[in-house]
Design a protein around this motif. Structure first.
Motif, mmCIF file in Angstrom:
data_model
loop_
_atom_site.group_PDB
_atom_site.id
_atom_site.type_symbol
_atom_site.label_atom_id
_atom_site.label_comp_id
_atom_site.label_asym_id
_atom_site.label_seq_id
_atom_site.Cartn_x
_atom_site.Cartn_y
_atom_site.Cartn_z
ATOM 1 N N ALA A 41 -2.126 -3.384 7.326
ATOM 2 C CA ALA A 41 -1.362 -1.975 7.072
ATOM 3 C C ALA A 41 -0.804 -1.893 5.879
ATOM 4 C CB ALA A 41 -0.829 -1.601 8.523
ATOM 5 N N ASP A 42 0.233 -3.074 5.893
ATOM 6 C CA ASP A 42 1.189 -3.187 4.618
ATOM 7 C C ASP A 42 0.261 -3.190 3.399
ATOM 8 O OD1 ASP A 42 3.317 -3.167 6.069
ATOM 9 O OD2 ASP A 42 3.807 -5.165 6.023
ATOM 10 N N LYS A 43 -0.837 -4.030 3.290
ATOM 11 C CA LYS A 43 -1.502 -3.831 2.116
ATOM 12 C C LYS A 43 -2.120 -2.616 1.936
ATOM 13 C CE LYS A 43 -2.850 -8.828 2.169
ATOM 14 N NZ LYS A 43 -3.765 -9.803 2.309
ATOM 15 N N VAL A 44 -2.695 -1.869 2.640
ATOM 16 C CA VAL A 44 -3.157 -0.402 2.730
ATOM 17 C C VAL A 44 -2.051 0.377 2.065
ATOM 18 C CG1 VAL A 44 -3.784 1.557 3.749
ATOM 19 C CG2 VAL A 44 -4.847 -0.734 4.317
ATOM 20 N N LEU A 45 -0.818 0.447 2.495
ATOM 21 C CA LEU A 45 0.170 1.160 2.070
ATOM 22 C C LEU A 45 0.452 0.815 0.380
ATOM 23 C CD1 LEU A 45 2.622 1.372 4.986
ATOM 24 C CD2 LEU A 45 1.113 3.141 4.195
ATOM 25 N N VAL A 46 0.605 -0.483 0.326
ATOM 26 C CA VAL A 46 1.031 -0.935 -1.089
ATOM 27 C C VAL A 46 -0.423 -0.395 -2.102
ATOM 28 C CG1 VAL A 46 1.165 -2.920 -2.525
ATOM 29 C CG2 VAL A 46 2.239 -2.867 -0.351
ATOM 30 N N ALA A 47 -1.496 -0.262 -1.951
ATOM 31 C CA ALA A 47 -2.353 -0.061 -2.488
ATOM 32 C C ALA A 47 -2.467 1.762 -2.670
ATOM 33 C CB ALA A 47 -4.125 -0.276 -1.913
ATOM 34 N N ARG A 48 -2.035 2.328 -1.771
ATOM 35 C CA ARG A 48 -1.976 3.687 -1.804
ATOM 36 C C ARG A 48 -0.803 4.136 -2.873
ATOM 37 N NH1 ARG A 48 -2.546 5.501 4.531
ATOM 38 N NH2 ARG A 48 -4.677 5.077 4.328
ATOM 39 N N LEU A 49 0.501 3.353 -2.569
ATOM 40 C CA LEU A 49 1.432 3.427 -3.758
ATOM 41 C C LEU A 49 1.227 3.125 -4.940
ATOM 42 C CD1 LEU A 49 4.310 2.155 -1.271
ATOM 43 C CD2 LEU A 49 4.257 4.358 -2.171
ATOM 44 N N ASP A 50 0.461 2.045 -5.108
ATOM 45 C CA ASP A 50 -0.145 1.741 -6.455
ATOM 46 C C ASP A 50 -0.828 2.834 -7.416
ATOM 47 O OD1 ASP A 50 1.218 -0.717 -6.708
ATOM 48 O OD2 ASP A 50 -0.624 -1.600 -6.350
ATOM 49 N N ARG A 51 -1.863 3.434 -6.377
ATOM 50 C CA ARG A 51 -2.666 4.516 -6.687
ATOM 51 C C ARG A 51 -1.722 5.790 -7.093
ATOM 52 N NH1 ARG A 51 -5.950 6.167 -9.904
ATOM 53 N NH2 ARG A 51 -7.225 8.063 -9.157
#
Length: 62
Positions: A41-51
């Motif tokens: 879940a953290d990896k998904v959030l980090v990817a969304r923040l990067d985008r």
């Protein structure tokens, strides 16, 4: 969850974590699944923040 298999405990923990639910068991396999789900879940959030940062940067006028 009392009659759950080890794999099911892991899956229950993983799903609870990815859904943002609080831990519901202290079984070690459940907690291992919960930890893995939290990381996912953290990896998904980090990817969304990067985008979001990429989009924001592309909108900045120079």
């Amino acid at each position: 969850m009392a009659s759950s298999t080890v794999h099911q405990l892991f899956e229950f923990g993983y799903k609870d974590a990815t859904r943002g639910n609080q831990p519901q068991s202290n079984a070690i396999k459940y907690l291992q699944g919960y930890a893995a789900g939290s990381v996912a879940a953290d990896k998904v959030l980090v990817a969304r923040l990067d985008r979001i940062r990429q989009i924001k940067a592309s909108l900045v006028w120079h």
